[in-house]
Motif scaffolding. Sequence first.
Motif, PDB file in Angstrom:
ATOM      1  N   PRO A  20       1.031  -1.826   0.133  1.00  0.00           N
ATOM      2  CA  PRO A  20       0.358  -0.035  -0.077  1.00  0.00           C
ATOM      3  C   PRO A  20       1.153   1.081   0.036  1.00  0.00           C
ATOM      4  CG  PRO A  20      -1.147  -2.090   1.826  1.00  0.00           C
ATOM      5  CD  PRO A  20       0.254  -1.717   1.236  1.00  0.00           C
ATOM      6  N   GLY A  21       1.631   1.193   1.154  1.00  0.00           N
ATOM      7  CA  GLY A  21       2.610   2.744   0.732  1.00  0.00           C
ATOM      8  C   GLY A  21       3.431   3.247  -0.710  1.00  0.00           C
ATOM      9  N   THR A  22       3.825   1.610  -1.284  1.00  0.00           N
ATOM     10  CA  THR A  22       4.744   1.582  -2.312  1.00  0.00           C
ATOM     11  C   THR A  22       3.405   2.149  -3.265  1.00  0.00           C
ATOM     12  OG1 THR A  22       5.906  -0.507  -2.285  1.00  0.00           O
ATOM     13  CG2 THR A  22       5.687   0.302  -4.451  1.00  0.00           C
ATOM     14  N   ALA A  23       2.073   1.091  -3.162  1.00  0.00           N
ATOM     15  CA  ALA A  23       1.371   1.999  -4.173  1.00  0.00           C
ATOM     16  C   ALA A  23       0.818   3.872  -4.306  1.00  0.00           C
ATOM     17  CB  ALA A  23      -0.439   1.247  -4.325  1.00  0.00           C
TER      18      ALA A  23
ATOM     19  N   ALA B 277       1.197   6.321  -7.042  1.00  0.00           N
ATOM     20  CA  ALA B 277       0.193   6.847  -7.532  1.00  0.00           C
ATOM     21  C   ALA B 277       0.948   9.091  -7.218  1.00  0.00           C
ATOM     22  CB  ALA B 277      -0.679   7.206  -6.139  1.00  0.00           C
ATOM     23  N   LYS B 278       1.547   9.271  -6.242  1.00  0.00           N
ATOM     24  CA  LYS B 278       2.549  10.331  -5.684  1.00  0.00           C
ATOM     25  C   LYS B 278       3.255  11.459  -7.365  1.00  0.00           C
ATOM     26  CE  LYS B 278       5.176  12.630  -2.649  1.00  0.00           C
ATOM     27  NZ  LYS B 278       6.654  12.097  -1.940  1.00  0.00           N
ATOM     28  N   ILE B 279       3.706  10.142  -8.176  1.00  0.00           N
ATOM     29  CA  ILE B 279       4.732  10.074  -8.723  1.00  0.00           C
ATOM     30  C   ILE B 279       4.358  10.393 -10.349  1.00  0.00           C
ATOM     31  CG2 ILE B 279       6.933  10.087  -7.329  1.00  0.00           C
ATOM     32  CD1 ILE B 279       7.124   7.242  -8.745  1.00  0.00           C
ATOM     33  N   GLY B 280       2.862  10.411 -10.077  1.00  0.00           N
ATOM     34  CA  GLY B 280       1.741   9.915 -11.885  1.00  0.00           C
ATOM     35  C   GLY B 280       2.016   8.630 -12.358  1.00  0.00           C
ATOM     36  N   PHE B 281       1.463   7.750 -11.584  1.00  0.00           N
ATOM     37  CA  PHE B 281       2.095   6.582 -12.013  1.00  0.00           C
ATOM     38  C   PHE B 281       0.501   5.682 -11.112  1.00  0.00           C
ATOM     39  CE2 PHE B 281       6.333   5.658 -13.069  1.00  0.00           C
ATOM     40  CZ  PHE B 281       6.497   5.848 -14.577  1.00  0.00           C
ATOM     41  N   ALA B 282      -0.590   4.909 -11.688  1.00  0.00           N
ATOM     42  CA  ALA B 282      -1.502   4.474 -11.292  1.00  0.00           C
ATOM     43  C   ALA B 282      -0.865   3.343  -9.412  1.00  0.00           C
ATOM     44  CB  ALA B 282      -1.605   3.269 -12.309  1.00  0.00           C
ATOM     45  N   GLY B 283      -1.552   3.806  -8.928  1.00  0.00           N
ATOM     46  CA  GLY B 283      -1.099   3.759  -7.562  1.00  0.00           C
ATOM     47  C   GLY B 283      -1.212   1.647  -7.593  1.00  0.00           C
ATOM     48  N   TRP B 284      -1.679   1.012  -8.006  1.00  0.00           N
ATOM     49  CA  TRP B 284      -2.208  -0.404  -8.695  1.00  0.00           C
ATOM     50  C   TRP B 284      -1.016  -1.413  -8.917  1.00  0.00           C
ATOM     51  CZ3 TRP B 284      -1.987  -1.989 -13.371  1.00  0.00           C
ATOM     52  CH2 TRP B 284      -2.153  -1.767 -14.632  1.00  0.00           C
ATOM     53  N   LEU B 285      -0.534  -0.757 -10.013  1.00  0.00           N
ATOM     54  CA  LEU B 285       0.675  -0.754 -10.809  1.00  0.00           C
ATOM     55  C   LEU B 285       1.974  -1.076  -9.627  1.00  0.00           C
ATOM     56  CD1 LEU B 285       1.171   1.593 -13.663  1.00  0.00           C
ATOM     57  CD2 LEU B 285       0.896  -0.751 -14.127  1.00  0.00           C
TER      58      LEU B 285
END
Length: 133
Positions: A36-39, A43-51
Amino acid sequence: MVDTRTAPYAALLLRVALGIMFLAHGLTKLLVFTLPGTAQFFAKIGFAGWLAYPVTFFEVGAGLLLILGVLPRWVAAIAVVQLFVASTVHFPNGWGFGNAGGGWEYPIFLTVAAAVLALLGDGKFALVKSGRG
């Protein structure tokens, strides 16, 4: 000219080093930052969190496959794509990885290392060969 006597050992060293790096990065995402922290970071850096989930599992799996020598050329070829996409986060931060946010020097080097392994071959002691090499 390529020294065909030592090239398989060079590929082995590169394969194991790249495998250890992948394993360490994946386990850090999994065990230190948590999924969850990596997600959230993704998301913060612009990628979809689920990736964060497939990326983490790819890194752990790729690390193990490279270390063991299971289809290393294919794993390395896929890793080129993953590493290059990861590198794009660092492009705005400049060249040096010591820059704030980490520059693109290290991730691009890893991208090239994976490409070299994909081109060079499986290396010595590969358990499941990728084909030629």
